[in-house]
Write a protein that holds these residues in place. Structure first.
Motif, PDB file in Angstrom:
ATOM      1  N   GLY A 177       0.829  -1.013   0.063  1.00  8.45           N
ATOM      2  CA  GLY A 177       0.001  -0.012   0.148  1.00  8.45           C
ATOM      3  C   GLY A 177       0.735   1.460  -0.079  1.00  8.45           C
ATOM      4  O   GLY A 177       1.596   1.338  -0.650  1.00  8.45           O
ATOM      5  N   CYS A 178       0.510   2.173   0.738  1.00 10.40           N
ATOM      6  CA  CYS A 178       1.153   3.547   0.890  1.00 10.40           C
ATOM      7  C   CYS A 178       2.638   3.331   1.168  1.00 10.40           C
ATOM      8  O   CYS A 178       3.282   4.334   0.597  1.00 10.40           O
ATOM      9  CB  CYS A 178       0.256   4.367   2.158  1.00 10.40           C
ATOM     10  SG  CYS A 178       0.343   3.717   3.564  1.00 10.40           S
ATOM     11  N   THR A 179       3.013   2.415   1.915  1.00 11.87           N
ATOM     12  CA  THR A 179       4.556   2.178   2.225  1.00 11.87           C
ATOM     13  C   THR A 179       5.263   2.242   0.957  1.00 11.87           C
ATOM     14  O   THR A 179       6.450   2.622   0.782  1.00 11.87           O
ATOM     15  CB  THR A 179       4.666   1.410   3.253  1.00 11.87           C
ATOM     16  OG1 THR A 179       3.497   1.386   4.255  1.00 11.87           O
ATOM     17  CG2 THR A 179       6.050   1.367   4.123  1.00 11.87           C
ATOM     18  N   VAL A 200      14.450  -2.319  12.339  1.00  9.09           N
ATOM     19  CA  VAL A 200      13.142  -1.534  12.103  1.00  9.09           C
ATOM     20  C   VAL A 200      12.139  -1.965  12.893  1.00  9.09           C
ATOM     21  O   VAL A 200      11.906  -3.192  12.948  1.00  9.09           O
ATOM     22  CB  VAL A 200      12.967  -1.721  10.625  1.00  9.09           C
ATOM     23  CG1 VAL A 200      11.515  -1.150  10.221  1.00  9.09           C
ATOM     24  CG2 VAL A 200      14.039  -0.989   9.668  1.00  9.09           C
ATOM     25  N   THR A 201      11.248  -1.235  13.572  1.00 14.36           N
ATOM     26  CA  THR A 201       9.986  -1.448  14.379  1.00 14.36           C
ATOM     27  C   THR A 201       8.959  -0.775  13.798  1.00 14.36           C
ATOM     28  O   THR A 201       8.882   0.488  13.788  1.00 14.36           O
ATOM     29  CB  THR A 201      10.257  -1.304  15.763  1.00 14.36           C
ATOM     30  OG1 THR A 201      11.435  -2.022  16.328  1.00 14.36           O
ATOM     31  CG2 THR A 201       9.236  -1.915  16.530  1.00 14.36           C
ATOM     32  N   ALA A 202       7.860  -1.537  13.509  1.00 16.54           N
ATOM     33  CA  ALA A 202       6.733  -0.786  12.813  1.00 16.54           C
ATOM     34  C   ALA A 202       5.440  -1.369  12.969  1.00 16.54           C
ATOM     35  O   ALA A 202       5.210  -2.560  13.306  1.00 16.54           O
ATOM     36  CB  ALA A 202       7.121  -0.885  11.230  1.00 16.54           C
ATOM     37  N   VAL A 203       4.459  -0.650  12.974  1.00 16.73           N
ATOM     38  CA  VAL A 203       2.988  -1.004  12.708  1.00 16.73           C
ATOM     39  C   VAL A 203       2.227  -0.448  11.597  1.00 16.73           C
ATOM     40  O   VAL A 203       2.806   0.571  10.851  1.00 16.73           O
ATOM     41  CB  VAL A 203       2.270  -0.676  14.017  1.00 16.73           C
ATOM     42  CG1 VAL A 203       2.956  -1.178  15.315  1.00 16.73           C
ATOM     43  CG2 VAL A 203       2.406   0.975  14.175  1.00 16.73           C
ATOM     44  N   MET A 204       1.113  -1.053  11.226  1.00 16.85           N
ATOM     45  CA  MET A 204       0.542  -0.557   9.977  1.00 16.85           C
ATOM     46  C   MET A 204      -0.904  -1.006  10.243  1.00 16.85           C
ATOM     47  O   MET A 204      -1.490  -1.954  10.845  1.00 16.85           O
ATOM     48  CB  MET A 204       0.990  -1.224   8.665  1.00 16.85           C
ATOM     49  CG  MET A 204       0.776  -2.589   8.487  1.00 16.85           C
ATOM     50  SD  MET A 204       1.501  -3.143   6.984  1.00 16.85           S
ATOM     51  CE  MET A 204       1.281  -4.972   7.022  1.00 16.85           C
ATOM     52  N   SER A 205      -1.849  -0.293   9.344  1.00 16.25           N
ATOM     53  CA  SER A 205      -3.282  -0.626   9.605  1.00 16.25           C
ATOM     54  C   SER A 205      -3.914  -0.183   8.227  1.00 16.25           C
ATOM     55  O   SER A 205      -3.269   0.726   7.338  1.00 16.25           O
ATOM     56  CB  SER A 205      -3.911   0.336  10.641  1.00 16.25           C
ATOM     57  OG  SER A 205      -5.234  -0.101  10.749  1.00 16.25           O
ATOM     58  N   ILE A 217      -1.977   3.294   6.232  1.00 20.22           N
ATOM     59  CA  ILE A 217      -1.037   4.089   6.966  1.00 20.22           C
ATOM     60  C   ILE A 217      -0.033   2.997   7.748  1.00 20.22           C
ATOM     61  O   ILE A 217      -0.473   1.868   8.008  1.00 20.22           O
ATOM     62  CB  ILE A 217      -1.736   4.813   7.977  1.00 20.22           C
ATOM     63  CG1 ILE A 217      -0.879   5.662   8.875  1.00 20.22           C
ATOM     64  CG2 ILE A 217      -2.641   3.869   9.086  1.00 20.22           C
ATOM     65  CD1 ILE A 217      -1.499   6.652   9.893  1.00 20.22           C
ATOM     66  N   SER A 218       1.165   3.281   7.749  1.00 21.17           N
ATOM     67  CA  SER A 218       2.234   2.531   8.609  1.00 21.17           C
ATOM     68  C   SER A 218       3.156   3.656   9.259  1.00 21.17           C
ATOM     69  O   SER A 218       3.400   4.815   9.032  1.00 21.17           O
ATOM     70  CB  SER A 218       3.059   1.720   7.651  1.00 21.17           C
ATOM     71  OG  SER A 218       3.748   2.609   6.857  1.00 21.17           O
ATOM     72  N   THR A 233       6.411   8.002   8.803  1.00 24.60           N
ATOM     73  CA  THR A 233       4.913   7.603   8.788  1.00 24.60           C
ATOM     74  C   THR A 233       4.709   7.780   7.401  1.00 24.60           C
ATOM     75  O   THR A 233       5.074   8.890   6.506  1.00 24.60           O
ATOM     76  CB  THR A 233       3.999   8.619   9.415  1.00 24.60           C
ATOM     77  OG1 THR A 233       4.576   8.965  11.008  1.00 24.60           O
ATOM     78  CG2 THR A 233       2.734   8.573   9.537  1.00 24.60           C
ATOM     79  N   SER A 234       3.901   6.633   6.825  1.00 27.71           N
ATOM     80  CA  SER A 234       3.630   6.617   5.497  1.00 27.71           C
ATOM     81  C   SER A 234       1.846   6.777   5.560  1.00 27.71           C
ATOM     82  O   SER A 234       1.467   5.785   6.123  1.00 27.71           O
ATOM     83  CB  SER A 234       4.026   5.497   4.792  1.00 27.71           C
ATOM     84  OG  SER A 234       5.403   4.969   5.258  1.00 27.71           O
ATOM     85  N   SER A 235       1.561   7.328   4.598  1.00 24.02           N
ATOM     86  CA  SER A 235      -0.076   7.336   4.826  1.00 24.02           C
ATOM     87  C   SER A 235      -0.794   7.983   3.487  1.00 24.02           C
ATOM     88  O   SER A 235      -0.253   8.565   2.661  1.00 24.02           O
ATOM     89  CB  SER A 235      -0.406   8.505   5.727  1.00 24.02           C
ATOM     90  OG  SER A 235      -1.724   9.029   5.912  1.00 24.02           O
TER      91      SER A 235
END
Length: 386
Positions: A177-179, A200-205, A217-218, A233-235
């Motif tokens: 997606g957006c990332t 790297v530590t990340a979350v996305m939704s 978004i991530s 932040t990727s959105s």
């Protein structure tokens, strides 16, 4: 004269066509190719390329010995297959972002390019804007000291129907997606300016696009070997699309859009404005030259001169892979809910496209699609390159 073909005449192809037409002393567009022949013919007419042959099958480009360079403007899932075939046919390739759907595909592209002694460049047009180049030089000169924290706000906004297009919104065809498909520009800039992180530590939704399997978004935290950090932040859910890259140094902060602020310590540790450092940075930035060619035009000029003068391109396949590696680490971390160490190699679940599709998060089922929209016009809500 460098003979150019363009494979894929969708929404991004005008940026390539217009750029090549600016450099008619160096190149000429000799072929257009798309699975939709009528669309390709219309594009040919609209850009006064009526005498240029139009093909449906890119094998005809592979078989044409007179074609030197090919722009690949097709959906991400096709990039590797097309690039490898063209490289084996002796063509240089310029691949629209992202480079490919997986690190495995990137490695195969780079392997074939080395074997065939051909150029691979991956579109990263935001490097070719004057403010980006100026900030890069300011950082390289260590004028703000060591960069201790970087902030990337890759804020875009897309309506739900954006993911109705047949290839968007699926892990198989779009690759993410957006990332991957929006923040790739900023993530490329970050790794170009800062290098690759160690962790790297990340979350996305997916909060707002119910016809997409992928994230909208991530948020990622990057940690470097020296202990410095960055956040990304990727959105595609941010109204106004206010994008920025901020670099906090030991002596001052600078950013794109350009802004500078410098502090010095008072006796008790609180900040006092450092006018001298700010003035030095302002003067340095203002005295750096502007680019003659920007955006896609700047990168295409770089590729054309690299072919003509037999020199390296600014954005090669190795750097294209590094950007995808960082994005892949974000996906792996968010999917597996763990901190990911770099580099990623062939033993990792997320190295191959099949591995990504098996182990990543699917947010929604894509239930509706259209072959194309009534308009190809690309609009943005904000401008961060100046």
């Amino acid at each position: 004269m460098i003979n150019v073909a363009i494979v894929g005449v969708g929404a991004i192809s005008p940026a390539h066509i217009e750029a090549y037409k600016k450099f008619e002393e160096l190149c000429q567009i000799t072929t257009l190719c798309d699975i939709d022949l009528e669309k390709a013919r219309e594009k040919s007419k609209s850009y006064n390329l009526r005498t240029v042959p139009v093909f449906k099958d890119f094998d005809q480009i592979c078989e044409d010995p007179d074609i030197d360079l090919v722009s690949i403007c097709t959906p991400p899932s096709t990039h590797a297959y097309i690039a490898i075939r063209l490289l084996k046919a002796g063509k240089h390739v310029l691949i629209e972002k992202p480079m490919a759907s997986s690190l495995e595909e990137c490695d195969e592209i780079n392997k074939v390019a080395a074997e065939e002694n051909r150029i691979v460049s991956v579109i990263a047009q935001n490097r070719f804007f004057t403010p980006m180049m100026k900030v890069k030089q300011v950082l390289d000169q260590k004028l703000i000291g060591k960069v201790v924290h970087s902030q990337v706000d890759s804020y875009w906004w897309r309506g739900s129907c954006y993911y109705d297009l047949w290839w968007r919104g699926t892990w198989e065809k779009e690759g993410g997606g957006c990332t991957l498909n929006h923040a790739v520009h900023h993530i490329d800039i970050l790794q170009w300016m800062n290098g690759m992180p160690q962790e790297v530590t990340a979350v996305m939704s997916n909060t707002s696009h119910d016809n997409a399997e992928v994230e909208d978004i991530s948020v990622a935290i990057l940690k470097y070997a020296d202990g410095t950090m960055a956040q990304v932040t990727s959105s595609v859910i941010h109204h106004g699309e206010e994008q920025q890259l901020i670099f906090q140094g030991e002596k001052a902060r600078v950013s794109v859009p350009w802004k500078v602020y410098a502090s010095t310590s008072t006796e008790n540790g609180f900040p006092s404005k450092d006018h001298s450092t700010e003035q030095t940075l302002e003067q340095t930035y203002n005295n750096l030259p502007s680019l003659n060619h920007e955006g896609h035009g700047g990168q295409i000029y770089d590729v054309l001169t690299a072919i003509k003068e037999n020199k390296p391109v600014l954005v090669d396949g190795i750097q294209g892979r590094q950007t995808l590696e960082l994005i892949t680490a974000i996906y792996k971390s968010a999917s597996e809910k763990t901190t990911v160490s770099l580099p990623l190699d062939a033993s990792d679940h997320f190295y191959s496209k099949e591995g990504i599709m098996e182990h990543t998060i699917y947010f929604n089922e894509k239930t509706y699609q259209v072959e194309e929209f009534g308009t190809e016009r690309i609009t943005t809500g904000g401008e961060y390159s100046s």
